[in-house]
Design a protein around this motif. Structure first.
Motif, PDB file in Angstrom:
ATOM      1  N   GLU A 176      -6.906  -9.745 -32.186  1.00 11.46           N
ATOM      2  CA  GLU A 176      -7.009  -8.497 -31.418  1.00 11.46           C
ATOM      3  C   GLU A 176      -6.009  -7.469 -31.920  1.00 11.46           C
ATOM      4  N   LEU A 220     -15.828 -12.382 -20.742  1.00 11.92           N
ATOM      5  CA  LEU A 220     -14.432 -12.803 -20.869  1.00 11.92           C
ATOM      6  C   LEU A 220     -13.982 -13.575 -19.629  1.00 11.92           C
ATOM      7  N   ILE A 251      -2.348 -20.331 -19.487  1.00  9.58           N
ATOM      8  CA  ILE A 251      -1.638 -19.330 -20.304  1.00  9.58           C
ATOM      9  C   ILE A 251      -2.651 -18.551 -21.140  1.00  9.58           C
ATOM     10  N   PHE A 252      -3.624 -19.290 -21.717  1.00 14.80           N
ATOM     11  CA  PHE A 252      -4.656 -18.641 -22.536  1.00 14.80           C
ATOM     12  C   PHE A 252      -5.390 -17.605 -21.687  1.00 14.80           C
ATOM     13  N   THR A 264      -4.598 -26.574 -27.923  1.00 15.64           N
ATOM     14  CA  THR A 264      -4.990 -25.421 -28.732  1.00 15.64           C
ATOM     15  C   THR A 264      -4.306 -25.459 -30.095  1.00 15.64           C
ATOM     16  N   VAL A 312      -5.250  -8.921 -22.928  1.00 18.38           N
ATOM     17  CA  VAL A 312      -5.871  -8.300 -24.102  1.00 18.38           C
ATOM     18  C   VAL A 312      -7.142  -7.569 -23.694  1.00 18.38           C
ATOM     19  N   ALA A 313      -7.898  -8.145 -22.728  1.00 15.44           N
ATOM     20  CA  ALA A 313      -9.130  -7.491 -22.283  1.00 15.44           C
ATOM     21  C   ALA A 313      -8.819  -6.130 -21.690  1.00 15.44           C
ATOM     22  N   PHE A 352      -3.439 -14.484 -21.222  1.00 12.03           N
ATOM     23  CA  PHE A 352      -3.468 -13.663 -22.436  1.00 12.03           C
ATOM     24  C   PHE A 352      -4.809 -12.943 -22.572  1.00 12.03           C
ATOM     25  N   ILE A 353      -5.902 -13.645 -22.242  1.00  7.32           N
ATOM     26  CA  ILE A 353      -7.223 -13.018 -22.357  1.00  7.32           C
ATOM     27  C   ILE A 353      -7.313 -11.818 -21.410  1.00  7.32           C
ATOM     28  N   TYR A 386      -6.128 -15.799 -31.527  1.00 10.25           N
ATOM     29  CA  TYR A 386      -6.837 -14.780 -30.753  1.00 10.25           C
ATOM     30  C   TYR A 386      -6.009 -13.505 -30.638  1.00 10.25           C
ATOM     31  N   ILE A 387      -4.716 -13.660 -30.309  1.00 13.20           N
ATOM     32  CA  ILE A 387      -3.864 -12.474 -30.145  1.00 13.20           C
ATOM     33  C   ILE A 387      -3.779 -11.701 -31.457  1.00 13.20           C
ATOM     34  N   ALA A 397     -15.492 -12.151 -27.393  1.00 14.95           N
ATOM     35  CA  ALA A 397     -15.831 -12.973 -26.232  1.00 14.95           C
ATOM     36  C   ALA A 397     -16.563 -14.240 -26.675  1.00 14.95           C
ATOM     37  N   LEU A 453     -14.111 -16.575 -28.183  1.00 16.59           N
ATOM     38  CA  LEU A 453     -13.273 -17.198 -27.163  1.00 16.59           C
ATOM     39  C   LEU A 453     -14.001 -18.321 -26.454  1.00 16.59           C
ATOM     40  N   ILE A 475      -4.397 -19.750 -29.324  1.00 16.57           N
ATOM     41  CA  ILE A 475      -3.984 -18.563 -28.562  1.00 16.57           C
ATOM     42  C   ILE A 475      -3.455 -17.507 -29.514  1.00 16.57           C
ATOM     43  N   ILE A 499      -7.910  -3.960 -32.636  1.00 15.67           N
ATOM     44  CA  ILE A 499      -7.802  -2.779 -31.775  1.00 15.67           C
ATOM     45  C   ILE A 499      -7.345  -1.556 -32.573  1.00 15.67           C
TER      46      ILE A 499
END
Lengths: 519, 107
Positions: free
Chosen positions: A140, B40, B67-68, A191, B75-76, B71-72, A136-137, A175, A178, A133, A144
């Protein structure tokens, strides 16, 4: 499990926390003081704080035990600290090198530095997270701001086009990444990369049955999707389509930042997921073959297409694609056999690549600013018009090409010998196909690095041996010339004292493997 | 016959492929963005399903997948905001959002 937030957790997070605060401070300073010099000074001096925290961590922490915080989301080892310091160097050089360009072309200068610092925060986190997780954060958080930086010259159509392409392809690649993460999570139920590595090694306990993951298709598909997702970030073929367009269209300092920052961060997270997550423990052969195909395509296409480019920024884009291929050779080697030599060579290569590419890009920004052109013919005879600037740029380009005895040559030799040695070791220990694909990789990489001399050499030749377009003397600003001077000096120091850097990279590589090897 | 994990996974995979097709084949930049959003959401369905049916010993009580997914989604939203801003910026310059016509730079 201890759920309380302790002071030690905050200390481990201090570099990232302080750079986030710095980014906010720069935003505020820009709001109230409308002077670029002040904003830049705050940003540059402020970088001392996270750097000091990172160096203090490196000196005071006892690395014989693992340091985790926030439920393993934050992993502080020598690998993370090494890369964090590298990202801080990138930030400092970029702030120096972009000073004039931003004032001249980008009308939003405060935003440029704020976005840069936020992106560096994400990169630092990418090096130091051990959990899907947070990977991924932070990915981004890195990306961004980069999308916005690509489109910062709003008056320019090319910049707007680059930004649209970057954001759409970037979102698509996250995507895909993910979906790979989702499959990996579904397979292992966690995770946390350490938990994933453990479960892949031992098999999964469902009820009373232990299911081994050998020949598990889902694990393989997850690995390939994750490679595809990160392949975009590191601009590996066939996920490289965005790179040349965006490098050409984006503001040149932003391009330099993409080519080193985004790539190094992508590799940081890729190595963390594949090595720390232990994905190579089962289904090694298909994974190694997948990596090898990507590496071979990346090197070959990058080098051949770079050789026919007329725009210097596009040439550097394809050159950076090819360089990613060399790094992938080292990553494949360390995936195939958990030896620290391959990883250490990869870290050394990334370090040298970042410094020389920043130097070359600073030189190209300076020369393009002074001549007003980005085509290769505009660089004719620049050695006579701007001798020192051309010298620095030429040294960085030759090092990227791997001319002995430059640092770039040493870094290539280290990667190729590590991959070759591990290939031979694997062949003699019975894993013939894996070992042979490593050896094939090394041979292809060697041929490629000879081809790469064509275009690096051509630019140097144009600068030194062609007749100058005008008979004048070009001057450049203090920011750019100091960043080129710094990078060239660093390049020369590393060339003569590679051992100093290797003394840092090899414990960093070991720290990454410590958990897998049960140390 | 009730719903099992497989139903959710097939739904997720099919949605992901539809989204990927949309993102690659559509010429309108906004439609490409919608394709990405579908991808997504396919990931979200897969994550939540895996989390609900998680049987792996110590992790089965955690809600990591949910939770993931949250978050997705967050962020999306941020990504969509940036992407739409970029699309508006290029529409002002070029009066088109057709990705086939946004092609000043080509190799």
């Amino acid at each position: 499990m201890n759920h309380a937030l302790s002071a030690n957790d905050l200390y481990l997070l201090a570099p990232e926390l302080s750079i986030t605060l710095l980014a906010l401070a720069v935003m505020m300073v820009d709001l109230f003081v409308k002077r670029r010099a002040v904003t830049v000074m705050v940003a540059l001096l402020g970088l001392i704080v996270p750097a000091a925290f990172a160096i203090t961590q490196a000196l005071t922490l006892d690395f014989s035990v693992a340091h985790h915080a926030f439920f393993n989301m934050l992993v502080v080892d020598q690998y993370a600290i090494f890369l964090q310091i590298l990202f801080l160097i990138i930030a400092a050089v970029m702030i120096l090198a972009s000073y004039d360009y931003v004032g001249k072309y980008v009308k939003a200068d405060g935003e440029f530095y704020t976005l840069l610092l936020f992106s560096v925060t994400g990169m630092m986190l990418m090096a130091s997270t051990g959990e899907l997780i947070s990977i991924y954060i932070s990915l981004e958080l890195t990306s961004i701001p980069l999308y916005v930086m690509a489109g910062l010259i709003r008056a320019n159509e090319r910049s707007a086009e680059a930004a649209v392409k970057y954001v759409l392809l970037g979102a698509m690649s996250s995507a895909i990444l993910l979906y790979g993460f989702a499959l990996l999570y579904g397979l292992t139920g966690t995770t946390d990369l350490m938990g994933i590595a453990m479960l892949i090694k031992n098999g999964i306990h469902t009820g009373n049955v232990i299911v081994p993951l050998q020949n598990n298709i889902m694990e393989l598909v997850a690995g390939i999707l994750i490679l595809a997702g990160f392949g975009f970030k590191i601009s590996a073929v066939p996920f490289h389509m965005w790179a040349p367009d965006i490098y050409e269209g984006a503001p040149t300092p932003a391009t330099a930042f993409f080519s080193v920052g985004s790539k190094a961060a992508g590799f940081a997270a890729l190595i963390r997921v594949f090595i720390d997550g232990g994905l190579g423990q089962v289904n090694l052969l298909p994974l190694v073959i997948g990596f090898s195909i990507v590496a071979i395509l990346t090197m070959t296409l990058g080098n051949f297409v770079a050789a026919v480019q007329a725009n210097v920024k596009r040439m550097m884009a394809y050159s950076s694609i090819a360089q990613a291929g060399y790094i992938l050779v080292g990553v494949t080697a360390s995936l195939a056999s958990h030896e620290s030599a391959g990883n250490s060579a990869v870290l050394f290569f990334i370090f040298v690549y970042v410094l020389t590419n920043l130097g070359a890009f600073s030189g190209i920004i300076a020369l393009a600013n002074a001549t007003g052109g980005e085509r290769i013919e505009d660089f004719r005879g620049l050695a006579k018009r701007a001798p020192l600037l051309s010298l620095g740029t030429a040294l960085c380009l030759l090092s990227l090409g791997g001319i002995p005895p430059m640092a770039g040559f040493i870094s290539k030799i280290l990667i190729f010998t590590a991959a070759w040695g591990q290939g031979q070791a694997l062949i003699s220990s019975g894993q013939v196909v894996v070992g042979q694909s490593l050896n094939v990789l090394v041979v292809v990489a060697l041929i490629n690095s000879i081809i790469s001399l064509v275009y690096y050499g051509r630019l140097v030749k144009v600068m030194y041996f062609d007749a100058p377009l005008k008979d004048d003397h070009l001057s450049t600003s203090i920011g750019l010339s100091s960043s080129i001077a710094l990078m060239t000096a660093a390049l020369i120091v590393i060339t003569f004292a590679a051992q100093l850097v290797l003394a840092v990279t090899s414990p960093a590589a070991n720290s990454l493997l410590a958990f897998l090897l049960g140390r | 016959m009730g719903l099992s994990l497989n139903h959710y996974l097939v739904l997720g995979a099919v949605l992901f492929c539809i989204g990927l097709y949309g993102a690659l084949a559509k010429r309108n930049a906004v439609a490409v963005l919608m394709g990405i959003e579908i991808m997504l959401n396919a990931v979200n369905i897969t994550m939540v399903a895996f989390s609900f049916y998680n049987k792996v010993a110590p992790y089965s009580t955690y809600l990591t997948g949910q939770i993931f997914a949250i978050f997705i989604i967050t962020v999306a939203a941020a990504e969509a905001a940036v992407a739409l801003a970029m699309i508006i910026a290029i529409y002002r310059r070029r009066s088109t959002v057709d990705v086939g016509e946004i092609d000043i730079m080509k190799w």
